[in-house]
Design a protein around this motif. Structure first.
Motif, PDB file in Angstrom:
ATOM      1  N   PRO A 557       0.640  -1.023   0.003  1.00  0.00           N
ATOM      2  CA  PRO A 557      -0.086  -0.210   0.089  1.00  0.00           C
ATOM      3  C   PRO A 557       0.829   1.258   0.081  1.00  0.00           C
ATOM      4  O   PRO A 557       0.408   2.380  -0.579  1.00  0.00           O
ATOM      5  N   HIS A 558       2.198   0.982   0.649  1.00  0.00           N
ATOM      6  CA  HIS A 558       2.872   2.492   0.510  1.00  0.00           C
ATOM      7  C   HIS A 558       3.260   3.074  -0.578  1.00  0.00           C
ATOM      8  O   HIS A 558       3.595   4.140  -0.843  1.00  0.00           O
ATOM      9  N   LEU A 559       3.052   2.236  -1.707  1.00  0.00           N
ATOM     10  CA  LEU A 559       3.250   2.701  -3.198  1.00  0.00           C
ATOM     11  C   LEU A 559       2.235   3.937  -3.525  1.00  0.00           C
ATOM     12  O   LEU A 559       2.746   4.764  -4.415  1.00  0.00           O
ATOM     13  N   LEU A 560       1.182   3.771  -3.048  1.00  0.00           N
ATOM     14  CA  LEU A 560       0.214   4.947  -3.049  1.00  0.00           C
ATOM     15  C   LEU A 560       0.551   6.317  -2.907  1.00  0.00           C
ATOM     16  O   LEU A 560       0.545   7.276  -3.628  1.00  0.00           O
ATOM     17  N   TRP A 561       1.494   6.268  -1.972  1.00  0.00           N
ATOM     18  CA  TRP A 561       1.838   7.839  -1.448  1.00  0.00           C
ATOM     19  C   TRP A 561       3.467   7.684  -1.808  1.00  0.00           C
ATOM     20  O   TRP A 561       3.959   8.479  -1.044  1.00  0.00           O
ATOM     21  N   GLN A 627      -6.726  10.011  -4.438  1.00  0.00           N
ATOM     22  CA  GLN A 627      -7.859  10.064  -3.214  1.00  0.00           C
ATOM     23  C   GLN A 627      -7.421   8.846  -2.498  1.00  0.00           C
ATOM     24  O   GLN A 627      -7.548   9.194  -1.174  1.00  0.00           O
ATOM     25  N   GLU A 628      -7.203   7.896  -2.802  1.00  0.00           N
ATOM     26  CA  GLU A 628      -6.846   6.680  -1.683  1.00  0.00           C
ATOM     27  C   GLU A 628      -5.339   6.933  -0.973  1.00  0.00           C
ATOM     28  O   GLU A 628      -5.370   6.810   0.234  1.00  0.00           O
ATOM     29  N   ALA A 629      -4.659   7.842  -1.769  1.00  0.00           N
ATOM     30  CA  ALA A 629      -3.188   7.982  -1.045  1.00  0.00           C
ATOM     31  C   ALA A 629      -3.592   9.056  -0.055  1.00  0.00           C
ATOM     32  O   ALA A 629      -3.074   9.173   1.131  1.00  0.00           O
ATOM     33  N   LEU A 630      -4.562  10.044  -0.214  1.00  0.00           N
ATOM     34  CA  LEU A 630      -4.719  11.230   0.622  1.00  0.00           C
ATOM     35  C   LEU A 630      -5.680  10.704   1.760  1.00  0.00           C
ATOM     36  O   LEU A 630      -5.582  11.014   2.943  1.00  0.00           O
ATOM     37  N   ARG A 631      -6.337   9.302   1.681  1.00  0.00           N
ATOM     38  CA  ARG A 631      -7.123   8.783   2.475  1.00  0.00           C
ATOM     39  C   ARG A 631      -6.222   7.994   3.639  1.00  0.00           C
ATOM     40  O   ARG A 631      -6.500   7.951   4.746  1.00  0.00           O
ATOM     41  N   TRP A 632      -5.453   7.259   3.082  1.00  0.00           N
ATOM     42  CA  TRP A 632      -4.358   6.421   3.899  1.00  0.00           C
ATOM     43  C   TRP A 632      -3.433   7.113   4.484  1.00  0.00           C
ATOM     44  O   TRP A 632      -2.667   6.856   5.527  1.00  0.00           O
ATOM     45  N   ALA A 633      -2.819   8.061   3.824  1.00  0.00           N
ATOM     46  CA  ALA A 633      -1.500   8.818   4.209  1.00  0.00           C
ATOM     47  C   ALA A 633      -1.613  10.412   3.904  1.00  0.00           C
ATOM     48  O   ALA A 633      -0.944  10.863   2.765  1.00  0.00           O
ATOM     49  N   PRO A 634      -2.754  11.206   4.237  1.00  0.00           N
ATOM     50  CA  PRO A 634      -2.936  12.310   3.718  1.00  0.00           C
ATOM     51  C   PRO A 634      -1.723  13.439   3.974  1.00  0.00           C
ATOM     52  O   PRO A 634      -1.336  14.199   3.095  1.00  0.00           O
ATOM     53  N   HIS A 635      -1.135  13.431   5.072  1.00  0.00           N
ATOM     54  CA  HIS A 635      -0.003  14.369   5.446  1.00  0.00           C
ATOM     55  C   HIS A 635       1.198  13.985   4.289  1.00  0.00           C
ATOM     56  O   HIS A 635       1.751  14.993   3.546  1.00  0.00           O
ATOM     57  N   VAL A 636       1.607  12.926   4.470  1.00  0.00           N
ATOM     58  CA  VAL A 636       2.650  12.565   3.319  1.00  0.00           C
ATOM     59  C   VAL A 636       2.424  12.940   2.075  1.00  0.00           C
ATOM     60  O   VAL A 636       3.098  13.258   1.206  1.00  0.00           O
ATOM     61  N   THR A 637       1.267  12.304   1.728  1.00  0.00           N
ATOM     62  CA  THR A 637       0.790  12.579   0.090  1.00  0.00           C
ATOM     63  C   THR A 637       0.685  14.144  -0.320  1.00  0.00           C
ATOM     64  O   THR A 637       1.199  14.457  -1.269  1.00  0.00           O
ATOM     65  N   ARG A 638       0.229  14.685   0.753  1.00  0.00           N
ATOM     66  CA  ARG A 638      -0.082  16.204   0.566  1.00  0.00           C
ATOM     67  C   ARG A 638       1.485  16.898   0.360  1.00  0.00           C
ATOM     68  O   ARG A 638       1.664  17.784  -0.477  1.00  0.00           O
ATOM     69  N   SER A 639       2.434  16.458   1.188  1.00  0.00           N
ATOM     70  CA  SER A 639       4.024  16.857   1.329  1.00  0.00           C
ATOM     71  C   SER A 639       4.324  16.622  -0.182  1.00  0.00           C
ATOM     72  O   SER A 639       4.945  17.546  -0.944  1.00  0.00           O
ATOM     73  N   HIS A 865       2.742  16.053  21.723  1.00  0.00           N
ATOM     74  CA  HIS A 865       3.231  14.752  21.371  1.00  0.00           C
ATOM     75  C   HIS A 865       2.141  13.951  20.309  1.00  0.00           C
ATOM     76  O   HIS A 865       2.393  12.828  19.734  1.00  0.00           O
ATOM     77  N   ASN A 866       0.781  14.401  20.510  1.00  0.00           N
ATOM     78  CA  ASN A 866      -0.357  13.658  19.629  1.00  0.00           C
ATOM     79  C   ASN A 866       0.202  14.112  17.995  1.00  0.00           C
ATOM     80  O   ASN A 866       0.084  13.156  17.334  1.00  0.00           O
ATOM     81  N   ILE A 867       0.735  15.202  17.817  1.00  0.00           N
ATOM     82  CA  ILE A 867       0.987  15.602  16.451  1.00  0.00           C
ATOM     83  C   ILE A 867       2.311  14.840  16.120  1.00  0.00           C
ATOM     84  O   ILE A 867       2.297  14.241  15.062  1.00  0.00           O
ATOM     85  N   TRP A 868       3.224  14.659  16.948  1.00  0.00           N
ATOM     86  CA  TRP A 868       4.409  13.919  16.791  1.00  0.00           C
ATOM     87  C   TRP A 868       4.174  12.482  16.404  1.00  0.00           C
ATOM     88  O   TRP A 868       4.634  11.959  15.528  1.00  0.00           O
ATOM     89  N   VAL A 869       3.126  11.714  17.532  1.00  0.00           N
ATOM     90  CA  VAL A 869       2.862  10.597  17.270  1.00  0.00           C
ATOM     91  C   VAL A 869       2.157   9.923  15.982  1.00  0.00           C
ATOM     92  O   VAL A 869       2.367   9.256  15.377  1.00  0.00           O
ATOM     93  N   GLN A 870       1.429  11.061  15.473  1.00  0.00           N
ATOM     94  CA  GLN A 870       0.882  10.763  14.091  1.00  0.00           C
ATOM     95  C   GLN A 870       1.780  10.880  12.945  1.00  0.00           C
ATOM     96  O   GLN A 870       1.905  10.126  12.105  1.00  0.00           O
ATOM     97  N   PHE A 871       2.772  11.707  13.414  1.00  0.00           N
ATOM     98  CA  PHE A 871       4.031  11.703  12.233  1.00  0.00           C
ATOM     99  C   PHE A 871       4.615  10.357  12.292  1.00  0.00           C
ATOM    100  O   PHE A 871       5.097   9.843  11.107  1.00  0.00           O
ATOM    101  N   LEU A 872       5.041   9.857  13.478  1.00  0.00           N
ATOM    102  CA  LEU A 872       5.616   8.677  13.674  1.00  0.00           C
ATOM    103  C   LEU A 872       4.711   7.330  13.240  1.00  0.00           C
ATOM    104  O   LEU A 872       5.286   6.440  12.653  1.00  0.00           O
ATOM    105  N   ALA A 873       3.550   7.569  13.206  1.00  0.00           N
ATOM    106  CA  ALA A 873       2.437   6.502  12.600  1.00  0.00           C
ATOM    107  C   ALA A 873       2.745   6.615  11.078  1.00  0.00           C
ATOM    108  O   ALA A 873       2.713   5.372  10.604  1.00  0.00           O
ATOM    109  N   GLU A 874       2.710   7.546  10.411  1.00  0.00           N
ATOM    110  CA  GLU A 874       3.013   7.646   9.183  1.00  0.00           C
ATOM    111  C   GLU A 874       4.286   6.835   8.621  1.00  0.00           C
ATOM    112  O   GLU A 874       4.454   6.093   7.869  1.00  0.00           O
ATOM    113  N   LEU A 875       5.313   7.155   9.465  1.00  0.00           N
ATOM    114  CA  LEU A 875       6.556   6.660   9.120  1.00  0.00           C
ATOM    115  C   LEU A 875       6.491   5.236   9.247  1.00  0.00           C
ATOM    116  O   LEU A 875       7.200   4.489   8.425  1.00  0.00           O
ATOM    117  N   ILE A 876       5.963   4.639  10.329  1.00  0.00           N
ATOM    118  CA  ILE A 876       5.799   3.426  10.649  1.00  0.00           C
ATOM    119  C   ILE A 876       5.061   2.509   9.551  1.00  0.00           C
ATOM    120  O   ILE A 876       5.531   1.465   8.960  1.00  0.00           O
TER     121      ILE A 876
END
Length: 1529
Positions: A557-561, A627-639, A865-876
């Motif tokens: 799935p990571h190929l989407l973003w 659309q799928e990329a923005l749904r699964w990894a919105p921040h990374v895709t937007r970046s 930390h909430n914002i930071w953890v969301q970023f870590l979740a995207e990385l993981i």
């Protein structure tokens, strides 16, 4: 050695031919001496120099070369006694090895040498030296006598003939002759007629009479080929090898009655070995290509020989009988193709040979991995050949290619029976998994089509599975093959089905590859190929590409973003759209378009309508992907999209036709459209007008943040580019480093000044400089990754995360270095105890509120930390698919963040309910990593991570249940996170079953050192983090959380001593069972927590449940079983958890009993937990005077309510509980005890040991106000009636003595304060008695005013109902008698100054001492008018109790953050039938409203506040809630 040096000098010093000839004779004599073995071994260096001397003499003096040749020839073929003796020893060695006997020889100096070292090496060295120098002599002699080689061949031929007839040394002579001639042929290959002459000799001798010499001849012929002899000689030798192989194979097929041809059978194996040596050693692409054709021809010829034999004897032999002969060539072909590049576009002849090769491989079963019929080396060879083999497609576009399959000479169709054909079809269907759409076609296929389909299947499957860089290009070549497309029998559909299986194999191969950059690049290449295939002119191929693209994204799935894929997709759309301006009818119009940054080309269709259709379809597909990329990894895709838009003006996309047209930037337009559309759209699962409005507003806010980030990226990049250019224009050296130092300084300075705005500006510029500068400037990278820790605000972390996403998109090469710094920064927040890792403070209990205390929820600062953890979740989420190094780094930081303790007092995540979302989002990251394929199965790190997840989850429940402080969407998101964690934890059972108990238990108990080594290896990736690692600390010390199921103790070789249950159960499966039990406990606790949070957020259940909540409700609906075992498990995990378990499980009686039993058994363990006292002290233990009650004296303090309960009917009197209760009450401030004075006075009734009496005396001395309030309350409770006539028999005497005692202890200023206060209050209260006899109405009103005017305010007095405010004056016109039939309560207003109880006492004491009030100037602003009602002859003790309850509720509401307004006005009983009631300011009673208006409350609120005001909406909502509640009841 000295002799050898002398001989070498003699050879060098020879100056004439005569001297040379004389020296040659002497050297010849020396090499032919007959010496014993020991002397011979000692003279080896001398013999070697002599042989070399003959060669050198021949080179220096060609005239004597013939003499040297004769000497060397005779040394080899006579042979010399030296060679004979060494040969004899060599044969002895062979025999010794055969019988396992160790032989040694002694040299002259007495040293032992292994026999093969001393003899075998010596024999071969002497022989090879003689042959080499013979070659040197021949080269010199050719200049004199061109026929010297022929003469040598003739002489050795005669010698060989005579030796075979009579000589005892025939074996040695023949071996030396063949070896000598082979070396001569190689050395003199450029000399005319040399190799031809020697080849003729070998041909005459070869297999004339079968012997071992034939194998040596074959070996020498192979050396001649490897040395690149003349083409004619090469051709002759290869024909000879082919003949030998074919003739030898024919002996296998001969019938029993035929004469067997065995002439070449004994050398067939040698020929195969020689062919393998040739394949491994031959140089030159053309030569290797030609050899490959010969080997394939030989392979096919062997197959044909087997076919002919089977046709000649159909009853005796099958064609598969030749498989053994064919298989011998497979390793040879594999050795050759291993050294070649993949074969593309072969000649028709070679392609035909490959088709026949794969046909035989399929039919003979060489493609089966586990058939057991053939050696595994053959299958390995087939795999290697498959990697380099060309695809089996036609060279022309004619349909005759497919019809030509029926006329292949490899296997005739009429030789295949019906059963064999049906078996072949069934094999095809089984391999393709019986697809319905192609089964009818396969059932109709004849034998050639079936074998072709099988050949394609096995070739491409093996190619994909074994190629270092597997690709789908080959399968698309089949699908695009004209002959297959034009076939009417359904071959294209069958090939399409084959491609499905090949694609599935490709997915499996890529899944098993290491998650590194190489695999990521391969996946990107596959995705780019499929994107190009989606734009193929043929619709069917577009469908296949679309299907494969969907399958690839489903598996990865990571190929989407993925940045490169998204950019490539948008660039492809740009190129396609730009080509719409081209006229397809123009002659010079291009037919292909280059896809930017890829090796692919897109073929254009011939019509404009078709091109528009393809562009439209591809644009829709791109929208779906985005659309799928923005749904699964919105921040990374937007970046990624933001960076694409930023760089679009500067990127010159090759292949775009127009630079000004509207289609020239179609990718940019689509990226912008998708970002704006899918960022602000409403998710489909949210309904409701209010929710919709908020969601839309949230979407717009997100869109605005995205556009702001886009603008900041562009602006910061421009600013930095300008600064760098300015420095460079001024000739500044190291412009990047100088600018980086300045930005780093400003960034840290902004952090010191706590300026979020300056920090954001500097951080954006620093990131821009980091992106545009070459290499990496570590201080700058460190500042970008760490600066937010210094501020640790929500805005700082938001800015940091936006910059990080930009950095990761633009500088993928810095990913590892950045992660090191960023994860180290995360670890620093743990060390500094920030946010999620903040220390939990006990706070003020709402049951023990005191003056100036703050009753607020006081949650820790969690949003950063909430914002930071969301970023870590995207990385993981991305790393677990594509980077093993990142997975290990992130896994390490999870190990450091999740402690291995449950219920510990320190080093834990905050248990505040506000942190539920952050905590479980972090745990969800860890659980996702654990349940994915990112961590190797069975590794210790994975098992420890599971343990940390379970511990951290259970640790959250080691406190009393709290109420959330989050509101609205934030609380909903937190609930959603917990629900997702519950769902994943529910699925944990299948992962536990997939892991053996030995892995879960034994691995962790016996492999701690391995884990430490693993941590050391990971430290190479994260040096800055490991220095702060808590992992080793957790393992080095015993676990303090009472973890029974995790055997981590100070001894790394044994289980924890506390692991009682682990010892009782067997080791196999125990770990898994314990984990399942704890998993069930976690599910129970989480389900109840989710239900509580959901009820808090949505008490009326007016909104739809979130996905997954139905499963939780189903889980809760099932009755809990084994609650006793659950309580025991909780105690084994952590006694702290067990203490809070009843409150978490809704005070289940079974759980309470078991926890009580455990606490009584080991009370000291939980003595620090106040909530645990209820399980130790109960009626039964007090009556029985249990020995464990002694622990109560050191127990943590409980609330005043719980302490006062020990002086009530709830518990029998006991000295230990009385002492503990007094200690607890004494620990609270006097003004906290002031609230419970009524209960404290009533406790005297049950105080049989005098502890309460003594405490009252103590608290009376500690606070004058408390003493006054205590005296008023005791005076009230002395009597049972309002008039003060009936004494309370249980209290009167005690309270009377106690009152006198308190008063008697007063002296000096305290005594004056007491007298002044009671005198003032007695006069005010006396007004009610004075006016009681006046009739109601004006007379009583006037009497009240007259009495009130007589009272003079004394300094330092207060109203009993308001002990925090000092009375300054009386409103003498405020006296108002209240409505009462028989009594005369009245209302009066007083001017008061609110200063607090402590300050009031100080002021009053100052009045007593100095006669004046030394007030704090700041308290002057707190002056106000306070009204109070004074009653006489009316008992107000019930009012006091009711208002106490309301006051407690108010404290609780404030503590949990509920915005509910309560004003518990105070009532104080001062004597029997007398009391003071505080009036609520700016309020009207219901009686007053009823007398002033003639309509209801609802109409009153509409008139008062209006329908559209917030006040009315609140009242209306409360009205509806009340009505619904009544209806439900």
């Amino acid at each position: 050695m000295a002799n050898s040096a002398c001989v070498d000098l003699l050879v060098w010093a020879v100056a004439s031919e005569q001297e040379a000839d004389s020296l040659c004779s002497r050297l010849t004599e020396k090499i032919n001496l007959n010496q014993n073995y020991k002397v011979l071994m000692a003279h080896m260096p001398l013999l070697m120099v002599c042989l070399e001397g003959l060669g050198k003499l021949a080179q220096r003096f060609p005239s004597i070369a013939s003499t040297c040749i004769s000497s060397l020839r005779e040394f080899l073929v006579t042979p010399s006694p030296i060679l004979s003796k060494l040969r004899l020893q060599h044969q002895t060695l062979i025999c010794a090895k055969k019988f396992n006997v160790s032989l040694y020889v002694c040299t002259v100096d007495g040293k032992k040498l292994a026999h093969h070292t001393a003899t075998l090496d010596a024999y071969e060295e002497l022989r090879d030296a003689a042959i080499d120098n013979l070659c040197f002599a021949l080269q010199a002699c050719i200049t004199v006598d061109i026929n010297c080689v022929k003469a040598l061949v003739a002489s050795v031929s005669n010698r060989l003939f005579t030796a075979e007839k009579s000589d005892n040394e025939s074996s040695l002579i023949s071996t030396n002759i063949v070896t000598m001639l082979g070396h001569v042929a190689v050395s003199l290959k450029d000399t005319p007629k040399t190799t031809e002459t020697i080849l003729q000799f070998f041909q005459q001798r070869f297999c004339r009479t079968p012997s071992n010499l034939d194998e040596l001849i074959v070996d020498q012929l192979g050396c001649m080929i490897i040395a690149k002899c003349e083409p004619a000689i090469y051709e002759e030798i290869m024909k000879m090898f082919t003949m030998v192989t074919v003739e030898a194979s024919s002996t296998t097929y001969a019938a029993n009655g035929e004469e067997r041809k065995i002439q070449y059978k004994h050398v067939s194996g040698a020929v195969i070995n020689v062919l393998a040596n040739i394949a491994a050693s031959l140089q030159g692409d053309a030569e290797m290509h030609e050899l490959l054709g010969r080997l394939l021809e030989l392979f096919v010829q062997l197959g044909l020989e087997g076919k002919r034999a089977s046709e000649k004897h159909p009853g005796a032999l099958k064609a598969s009988s030749s498989a053994g002969n064919l298989g011998m060539l497979i390793p040879v072909i594999a050795v050759l193709v291993r050294r070649q590049q993949p074969i593309r576009q072969p000649k028709p002849r070679l392609l035909k040979l490959f088709k026949d090769f794969w046909l035989y491989c399929v039919l003979m079963g060489f493609t089966a991995a586990d058939s057991g019929l053939w050696p595994s080396e053959w299958y390995d060879g087939v795999k290697e050949i498959a990697v380099k083999s060309p695809q089996l497609v036609s060279q022309t576009s004619s349909r005759s290619e497919m019809r030509g399959l029926q006329y292949t000479s490899a296997v005739r169709t009429d030789s295949v029976s019906g059963n064999e054909l049906q078996e072949l079809k069934l094999q095809v269907l089984n391999l393709l998994e019986h697809p319905q759409e192609v089964t009818p076609f396969i059932n109709k296929f004849p034998f050639p089509e079936c074998t072709y389909l099988l050949s394609v299947y096995w070739l491409e499957s093996l190619r994909v599975k074994n190629s270092p860089k597997p690709s789908l290009d080959m399968m698309f070549d089949y699908l695009n093959d004209s002959a297959i497309l034009q076939d009417k029998g359904g071959m294209w559909s069958c090939i399409c089905s084959v491609s499905d299986r090949v694609f599935a194999a490709l997915l499996d191969v890529m899944s098993e590859r290491p998650h590194d950059e190489a695999r990521e690049q391969e996946l990107e290449r596959h995705a780019q190929l499929l994107l190009v295939g989606f734009n193929h002119p043929l619709k069917n191929i577009r469908r296949v590409a679309d299907k494969f693209l969907s399958g690839l994204v489903d598996r990865f799935p990571h190929l989407l973003w993925n940045c490169r894929i998204l950019w490539s997709m948008l660039d492809t759309l740009t190129v396609l759209a730009s080509a719409l301006v081209l006229d397809p009818n123009q002659e010079d119009a291009p037919s292909f378009l280059d896809v930017p940054n890829t090796p692919h080309k897109i073929k254009l269709v011939d019509t404009q309508e078709g091109r528009i259709s393809i562009v439209d379809d591809f644009a829709e597909r791109c929208k779906g992907v985005l659309q799928e990329a923005l749904r699964w990894a919105p921040h990374v895709t937007r970046s990624h999209l933001q960076d694409y838009l930023n760089l679009a003006p500067s990127r010159n996309i090759k292949g775009t036709v127009s630079s000004n047209g509207q289609n020239a930037q179609a990718g940019v337009a689509l990226a912008t459209e998708c970002m704006m559309k899918y960022t602000s759209q409403l998710p489909p699962n949210q309904t409701g007008a209010l929710v919709q409005d908020r969601t839309v507003a949230g979407g717009r806010a997100e869109l605005s943040r995205m556009m702001a980030s886009l603008s900041l990226r562009s602006r910061s990049a421009g600013e930095v580019a300008g600064l760098v250019a300015g420095l460079q224009d001024h000739g500044e050296s190291g412009a990047y480093e100088r600018l980086a130092d300045v930005l780093v300084f400003k960034l840290w300075d902004a952090c010191k000044r706590n300026s979020d705005s300056e920090h954001a500006t500097c951080l954006w510029r620093s990131t821009a400089l980091l992106i545009c500068s070459p290499g990496v400037y570590r201080p700058l990278l460190h500042a970008v990754a760490w600066s937010q820790v210094e501020l640790f605000t929500e805005q700082a972390v938001i800015t940091a995360v936006d910059c990080w996403r930009w950095l990761l998109t633009a500088r993928a090469d810095l990913e590892a270095s950045f992660l090191q710094e960023m994860l180290a920064a995360w670890q620093s927040t743990f060390e500094k105890r920030l946010g999620l890792f903040a220390v939990d403070h006990e706070g003020v209990s709402p049951l023990a509120a005191y003056e100036e205390c703050v009753l607020t929820p006081d949650p820790p600062l969690l949003q950063p930390h909430n914002i930071w953890v969301q970023f870590l979740a995207e990385l993981i989420e991305t790393a677990k698919y594509c980077s093993q190094d990142q997975v290990e780094m992130l896994s390490m930081v999870l190990h450091q963040s999740l402690p291995l303790t449950v219920g510990a007092r320190s080093e834990h995540l905050t248990r505040h309910v506000a942190a539920v979302g952050v905590r479980f989002r972090l745990l969800l990251c860890a659980l996702s990593l654990l349940q994915g394929d990112g961590l190797p199965r069975g590794c210790l790190s994975k098992n420890v991570l599971r343990e940390r997840i379970y511990c951290t989850t259970l640790d959250y429940f080691c406190c009393t249940p709290g109420t959330p402080t989050q509101q609205g969407a934030a609380l909903k998101e937190d609930i959603s996170v917990v629900v997702r964690f519950w769902t994943n934890m529910h699925a944990e059972k299948k992962y536990l079953k997939g892991t053996s108990g030995d892995q879960l238990l034994s691995t962790m108990s016996n492999s701690i050192s391995a884990m430490q080594q693993d941590a050391q290896s990971i430290s190479n990736l994260m040096p800055s983090i490991l220095d702060r690692s808590s992992l080793s600390g957790d393992l080095a010390k015993p676990v303090t959380g009472w973890m029974n199921t995790v055997p981590l103790s100070s001894s790394t070789n044994t289980l924890s001593k506390k692991s009682v249950r682990s010892k009782q159960a067997g080791p196999a499966g125990t770990g898994m069972k314990d984990y399942i039990k704890r998993r069930n406990l976690i599910l129970d606790l989480l389900a109840i927590e989710i239900e509580n949070l959901t009820t808090w957020r949505n008490p009326l259940a007016s909104e739809q449940s979130q996905p997954g909540e139905s499963n939780i409700q189903t889980w809760l609906s099932k009755p809990m079983k084994g609650l006793t075992e659950t309580a025991r498990l909780a105690w084994d995990v952590s006694p702290t958890l067990a203490v809070f378990l009843p409150s978490r499980l809704r005070h289940n009686e079974t759980v309470v009993l078991e926890v009580s039993r455990q606490v009584r058994f080991k009370p000291a363990i939980v003595a620090h937990i106040a909530e645990g006292l209820q399980y130790l002290v109960n009626t039964e233990s007090l009556i029985n005077d249990a020995h464990e009650l002694v622990h109560t004296l050191t127990w943590a303090r409980v609330s005043p309510v719980a302490a006062l309960a020990f002086f009530s009917r709830q518990y029998p009197p006991h000295p230990i509980t009385a002492q503990y209760a007094v200690r607890v009450l004494s620990s609270y401030p006097p003004d906290a005890v002031l609230f419970y004075i009524p209960q404290l006075v009533q406790a005297v009734r049950h105080d049989t040991m005098g502890y309460v009496t003594e405490f009252i005396k103590y608290i009376g001395k500690k606070s004058q106000v408390v003493a006054h309030q205590m005296i008023w309350n005791m005076n009230t409770n002395k009597y049972l009636d309002e008039e003060g006539h009936n004494k309370d028999p249980a209290l009167y005497d005690t309270l009377e003595v106690l009152t006198k005692n308190i008063v008697s202890t007063l002296s000096g200023p305290a005594k004056q304060f007491y007298e002044r206060e009671f005198d003032f209050f007695g006069k005010v209260t006396g007004v009610s008695g004075d006016i009681r006899h006046f009739p109601k109405g004006p007379e009583r009103k006037q009497a009240c005013l007259d009495c009130l005017k007589k009272i003079k305010v004394q300094p330092g007095c207060y109203l009993p109902s308001n002990p925090e405010a000092m009375v300054l004056d009386i409103d003498y016109n405020s006296g108002t008698p209240m409505q009462s039939a028989a009594k005369a309560p009245f209302l009066a207003r007083f001017k008061v100054r609110r200063c607090g109880i402590s300050e009031l006492e100080q002021l009053a004491m100052n009045v007593s001492k100095h006669g004046a009030i030394n007030a704090n100037p700041s308290s002057l602003a707190n002056e106000s008018w306070q009204a109070a009602i004074f009653k006489v002859g009316d008992d107000v003790r019930q009012d006091m109790l009711a208002l106490q309850v309301i006051g407690i509720f108010k404290n609780i509401f404030q503590k949990v953050g509920l915005d509910l307004y309560l004003f518990p006005y105070r009532v104080v009983a001062t004597s029997p039938g007398c009391g003071v009631i505080e009036c609520v300011p700016n309020a009207k009673s219901r009686d007053q409203l009823g007398r002033q208006t003639d309509f209801g409350m609802y109409e009153y609120f509409i008139k008062k506040y209006g329908e559209n005001t917030l006040e009315f909406q609140v009242i209306n909502a409360f009205h509806k809630f009340s009505r619904i509640s009544q209806e439900e009841k």
